[in-house]
Design a protein around this motif. Structure first.
Motif, mmCIF file in Angstrom:
data_model
loop_
_atom_site.group_PDB
_atom_site.id
_atom_site.type_symbol
_atom_site.label_atom_id
_atom_site.label_comp_id
_atom_site.label_asym_id
_atom_site.label_seq_id
_atom_site.Cartn_x
_atom_site.Cartn_y
_atom_site.Cartn_z
ATOM 1 N N ALA A 110 -24.465 8.166 21.123
ATOM 2 C CA ALA A 110 -24.988 8.176 19.594
ATOM 3 C C ALA A 110 -23.860 6.685 18.701
ATOM 4 O O ALA A 110 -24.633 6.025 18.791
ATOM 5 C CB ALA A 110 -25.216 9.389 18.531
ATOM 6 N N THR A 111 -22.760 6.910 18.920
ATOM 7 C CA THR A 111 -21.586 5.957 18.441
ATOM 8 C C THR A 111 -22.092 4.603 19.018
ATOM 9 O O THR A 111 -22.181 3.888 18.532
ATOM 10 C CB THR A 111 -20.724 6.463 18.691
ATOM 11 O OG1 THR A 111 -20.540 7.575 18.080
ATOM 12 C CG2 THR A 111 -19.426 5.310 17.967
ATOM 13 N N GLU A 112 -22.052 4.460 20.112
ATOM 14 C CA GLU A 112 -22.370 3.108 21.052
ATOM 15 C C GLU A 112 -24.083 3.033 20.647
ATOM 16 O O GLU A 112 -24.083 1.294 20.186
ATOM 17 C CB GLU A 112 -22.806 3.337 22.361
ATOM 18 C CG GLU A 112 -22.315 2.045 23.004
ATOM 19 C CD GLU A 112 -21.037 1.053 23.145
ATOM 20 O OE1 GLU A 112 -21.906 -0.362 22.970
ATOM 21 O OE2 GLU A 112 -20.302 2.026 22.889
ATOM 22 N N ARG A 117 -26.633 -1.019 17.339
ATOM 23 C CA ARG A 117 -27.848 -1.782 15.833
ATOM 24 C C ARG A 117 -26.927 -2.445 14.720
ATOM 25 O O ARG A 117 -27.866 -3.358 14.291
ATOM 26 C CB ARG A 117 -28.361 -0.315 15.655
ATOM 27 C CG ARG A 117 -28.872 0.467 16.557
ATOM 28 C CD ARG A 117 -30.510 1.515 16.583
ATOM 29 N NE ARG A 117 -31.135 1.784 16.825
ATOM 30 C CZ ARG A 117 -32.190 2.930 16.922
ATOM 31 N NH1 ARG A 117 -31.854 3.465 15.475
ATOM 32 N NH2 ARG A 117 -32.917 3.135 17.781
ATOM 33 N N LEU A 118 -25.417 -1.518 15.067
ATOM 34 C CA LEU A 118 -24.797 -2.633 13.983
ATOM 35 C C LEU A 118 -24.967 -4.193 13.696
ATOM 36 O O LEU A 118 -24.700 -4.809 13.318
ATOM 37 C CB LEU A 118 -23.866 -1.860 13.455
ATOM 38 C CG LEU A 118 -22.715 -1.949 12.343
ATOM 39 C CD1 LEU A 118 -23.921 -2.758 10.449
ATOM 40 C CD2 LEU A 118 -21.233 -1.227 12.305
ATOM 41 N N GLY A 119 -24.005 -4.556 15.197
ATOM 42 C CA GLY A 119 -24.315 -5.701 15.477
ATOM 43 C C GLY A 119 -25.788 -6.408 15.812
ATOM 44 O O GLY A 119 -25.659 -7.129 15.526
ATOM 45 N N THR A 125 -28.617 -9.955 9.507
ATOM 46 C CA THR A 125 -28.735 -11.019 8.659
ATOM 47 C C THR A 125 -28.360 -12.267 9.157
ATOM 48 O O THR A 125 -28.576 -12.990 7.889
ATOM 49 C CB THR A 125 -27.418 -9.643 7.686
ATOM 50 O OG1 THR A 125 -28.049 -8.343 7.819
ATOM 51 C CG2 THR A 125 -27.395 -9.697 6.376
ATOM 52 N N ALA A 126 -27.545 -11.746 9.174
ATOM 53 C CA ALA A 126 -27.262 -13.442 9.983
ATOM 54 C C ALA A 126 -27.792 -14.907 9.360
ATOM 55 O O ALA A 126 -28.118 -16.021 9.922
ATOM 56 C CB ALA A 126 -25.405 -13.733 10.713
#
Length: 132
Positions: A110-112, A117-119, A125-126
């Motif tokens: 889940a952390t991975e 997803r954050l990446g 966003t960029a």
């Protein structure tokens, strides 16, 4: 005749004295024997009482041995139950260890996923900033 009669009377008197002494001796022996018989009766009564006590003690011993056997049986049953519960507890601990390992792997996955997803979110966003 008178001398013979007198001698007979003396013999009879001596015989009576001897008989009286013999009677006294026999009476004394009878008293001793009666005393011994009384002692024998007392010892017999004591022996009978001791036999009764011995029988009661033997019965109490049998009862105690039966209770001991029952207690030992119950202890063996309790020991078996304790061993079974201990084995079940060990199995539960193994299961819990496996569940914890699975949870740790799930948390890592889940952390991975969150990092990915954050990446992606950062990239989106960029890109959005570039398009604007």
């Amino acid at each position: 005749r008178s001398a013979a009669l007198e001698a007979t009377q003396v013999d009879l008197a001596e015989t009576k004295i001897a008989l009286d002494r013999s009677k006294d001796t026999v009476t004394e022996h009878l008293r001793k024997n009666l005393g011994l018989h009384s002692e024998v009766v007392q010892w017999t009564d004591k022996a009978n009482a001791l036999e009764g006590e011995l029988a009661a003690t033997a019965a109490a011993r049998e009862t105690a041995e039966a209770l001991l056997a029952k207690t030992e049986s119950e202890l063996a049953k309790t020991t078996r139950k304790l061993e079974q519960r201990s084995a079940a507890l060990e199995a539960t601990q193994v299961d819990l260890t496996q569940v914890k390992s699975a949870l740790d792997r799930s948390k890592d996955a889940a952390t991975e996923l969150l990092r990915e997803r954050l990446g992606l979110h950062s990239e989106a966003t960029a890109l959005k900033g570039e398009l604007a």
